[in-house]
Design an enzyme around this catalytic site. Sequence first.
Site, PDB file in Angstrom:
ATOM      1  CB  THR A  58       1.398  -6.622   0.565  1.00 37.61           C
ATOM      2  OG1 THR A  58       1.006  -6.644   1.930  1.00 37.61           O
ATOM      3  CG2 THR A  58       0.196  -6.873  -0.313  1.00 37.61           C
ATOM      4  CB  ILE A  59       3.225 -10.877   3.954  1.00 36.98           C
ATOM      5  CG1 ILE A  59       3.245  -9.814   5.057  1.00 36.98           C
ATOM      6  CG2 ILE A  59       4.617 -11.142   3.416  1.00 36.98           C
ATOM      7  CD1 ILE A  59       3.896 -10.280   6.345  1.00 36.98           C
ATOM      8  CG  ASP A  60       0.122  -7.116   5.953  1.00 35.72           C
ATOM      9  OD1 ASP A  60       0.359  -8.082   6.699  1.00 35.72           O
ATOM     10  OD2 ASP A  60       0.647  -6.004   6.099  1.00 35.72           O
ATOM     11  CG  ASN A  79      -2.135  -0.878   1.012  1.00 34.88           C
ATOM     12  OD1 ASN A  79      -2.784  -0.815  -0.015  1.00 34.88           O
ATOM     13  ND2 ASN A  79      -2.426  -1.720   1.982  1.00 34.88           N
ATOM     14  CG  MET A 131       3.463 -10.831  11.218  1.00 33.74           C
ATOM     15  SD  MET A 131       4.969 -10.596  10.233  1.00 33.74           S
ATOM     16  CE  MET A 131       5.214  -8.837  10.461  1.00 33.74           C
TER      17      MET A 131
END
Length: 387
Positions: A135-137, A107, A180
């Site tokens: 992004t891991i998110d 982001n 996370m």
Amino acid sequence: MKENILVVHGGAPTAVMNASLYGVIREAEKYSNIDHIYAAIGGSGGILKEHFLDLKTIEKDKIESLPYTPASAIGTSRDALEKEDYEQIADVIQKNKIRYVFMNGGNGSMDTCGKIYHACKEKKYDVIVVGIPKTIDNDLAITDHSPGFGSAARYIAGTVNEICQDIRALPIHVCVIEAMGRNAGWIAAASALAAGKDENGPDLIYVPERAFDEDAFLEDVQRIHEKKGGVVVVASEGLKTKDGTPIVEPIFTMGRATYYGDVSAHLANVVIQKLGIKARSEKPGICGRASAMFQSSVDREEAILAGKEAVCAAMEEKTGIMIGFQRTNDIIYQVKPIEIPIENVMMYENCLPDKYINPSENGVTQEFIQWCRPLIGEKLPQYVSFR
């Protein structure tokens, strides 16, 4: 006319960030007009310092190792940039005869990508700017998912799978595992994939998209403990109460950054103090952010594809976009790359949708599991128990 490329990494590393870099390099090598393939060493700050490395000078065997190398081989950053910094970045790009800029990140990095695009446009510099998702998110908008998430999902599912075997073998306590994802629960939700044919997965999953109710949590734990003895809980690091207050108070604030205590440790202590049940906490943290051991083959190949597609789009003079993915088949997993206007992804967080969270707000739905399973690649090991 010879032209140059610049690749920039931004934000937290992943298990497949270098795979996207590999995709950019290999695709760019096909074009005779490309002179230098520069990498900004150390992220956006590396542009301001003009700390560039020409990747064409790197040995072939090292380039071939990139897809299997975790984190970022060229370095990344979370630099807080101001308007004048973007203007300087545009001037540095122009000075070094860079025609194509590729920003690989999440982001914040896509916000940076968009601002670099606009800074070059305002100065009337002929520069093509394309974003590569990372992004891991998994919280980038519009794209079905982002490279980096599949490997992080595989890590949390594999780790929770092994912890579940431990608790099944000695079912005397509650284990709280912290995942996370401060504002989006994708990683925590992915722990549900730990359950194999015997359904021995996490008992409870809590995501930040739902307000955390401590009383309901304790009731859930008590009920499962009475039935099974051992309880496995996965909790997102970003859990908040109904009024939006983090369940763990901040322990330190510096500038824009606020640091919180461990959610897993807090919840384990709550279980001990209020239920009198033995409990412990586990926080894999960055162990799962860029784990090569748990790298998903699907994630790796899609990261390479994202890098290649970014170059292809740029060579077609497409700018101010980010490459994303769209599923084309709901039965057999298939995706196709798509081009997304950068304004549509700048600082917009894509959170876990309601359809993926169960009605009890302590787990996920089968629809989420079906959506997520292809992203982690090969099946996780199936373990045996005679209990």
